[in-house]
Scaffold this active site. Structure first.
Site, PDB file in Angstrom:
ATOM      1  N   ASP A 240      25.934 -15.700  -0.726  1.00  0.00           N
ATOM      2  CA  ASP A 240      25.610 -14.269  -1.168  1.00  0.00           C
ATOM      3  C   ASP A 240      26.845 -13.610  -0.722  1.00  0.00           C
ATOM      4  OD1 ASP A 240      23.292 -14.295  -0.895  1.00  0.00           O
ATOM      5  OD2 ASP A 240      22.661 -15.153   1.795  1.00  0.00           O
TER       6      ASP A 240
HETATM    7  N1  URA Z   1      21.228 -18.984   2.581  1.00  0.00           N
HETATM    8  C1  URA Z   1      21.885 -17.394   2.461  1.00  0.00           C
HETATM    9  O1  URA Z   1      20.791 -16.721   3.062  1.00  0.00           O
HETATM   10  N2  URA Z   1      22.617 -17.158   2.425  1.00  0.00           N
HETATM   11  C2  URA Z   1      24.218 -17.713   1.610  1.00  0.00           C
HETATM   12  O2  URA Z   1      25.292 -17.101   1.101  1.00  0.00           O
HETATM   13  C3  URA Z   1      23.587 -19.084   2.045  1.00  0.00           C
HETATM   14  C4  URA Z   1      22.799 -19.933   2.320  1.00  0.00           C
END
Ligand code: URA
Length: 232
Positions: free
Chosen positions: A101
């Site tokens: 993310d």
């Molecule tokens: N899970 C998440 O919620 N975000 C990420 O960036 C990676 C795994």
């Protein structure tokens, strides 16, 4: 990888031409003369007459993704991980194998090896990913048990995983799936909230602790072999 194959790939030679060249001298591994074509190249630096040799074509970068950039190849308005790379790498057709993310940090693999990326991301391969998370609320043993045995993240029940408590509001979680926002949704499902998330391990490799956020380096042969073994 054998030294003769490494030299052949890097210099565009046949294996027998590479063997001759190695035997004539001039190749070094980590500064030591290397005269044995069957020598094994792991993470050593290989030079020929002082010039670094690298197999051409496929590139594999370990990046410590910083928070605030997107893990995509391009975006009209926002900075992406590609903006952190010099033109030479941007021209090699690299893309992130998997996503983190925008506000997440840590190990992101960038490659132009479509086959490897496909395998690594295939749900069938159950490739392990470990995240360290900072949480809004305390995590107790009951919640750890629930997380480890599968939680409903909205129409999908997660597979078994491992969760280790690192502090009252910090944990390490290892999952073998890659659903959208999976880790955040898992902690939400047990009444918590992820405030910080960093991927510390991917496909059997630990994030290199010497990489500051935004820094990257190429994987060495030994590390690539380790990934290949994970997805066999
Ligand atoms: N899970 C998440 O919620 N975000 C990420 O960036 C990676 C795994």
């Amino acid at each position: 990888m054998r030294l003769d194959k490494y030299v052949a790939d890097a210099m565009g030679l046949t294996r027998s031409e590479a063997r001759e060249l190695i035997k004539r001298g001039g190749v070094t591994m980590d500064g030591e003369p290397a005269m044995a074509p069957a020598a094994h190249v792991d993470c050593q630096e290989v030079l020929y007459k002082g010039e670094t040799l690298k197999p051409k074509g496929l590139v594999y970068l370990m990046m410590n993704k910083p928070a605030g950039v997107l893990s995509v190849t391009e975006d009209k308005n926002q900075r992406t991980v590609m903006d952190l790379l010099p033109d030479s790498y941007r021209r090699s057709g690299l893309f992130p194998a998997g996503r983190l993310d925008k506000d997440s940090e840590g190990f992101l693999l960038l490659t132009n090896d479509g086959m490897l990326a496909h395998e690594i991301l295939s749900p069938k391969k159950k490739v392990g990913k470990t995240y360290e998370v900072g949480l809004a609320r305390e995590l107790d043993d009951e919640k750890i048990y629930i997380l480890e045995n599968g939680v409903d993240i909205g129409g999908y029940v997660t597979s078994p995983c491992t969760v280790e408590k690192l502090g009252p509001r910090a944990a390490r979680i290892t999952i073998t799936e890659g659903k959208y926002h999976q880790v955040k949704r898992m902690f939400k499902a047990v009444g918590n909230r992820v405030d910080a998330l960093k991927r510390v391990s991917f496909a059997g490799l630990e994030l290199d602790g010497s990489l500051a956020p935004g820094e990257y380096r190429e994987l060495c042969t030994k590390e690539l072999d380790k990934i290949l073994r994970t997805i066999q």
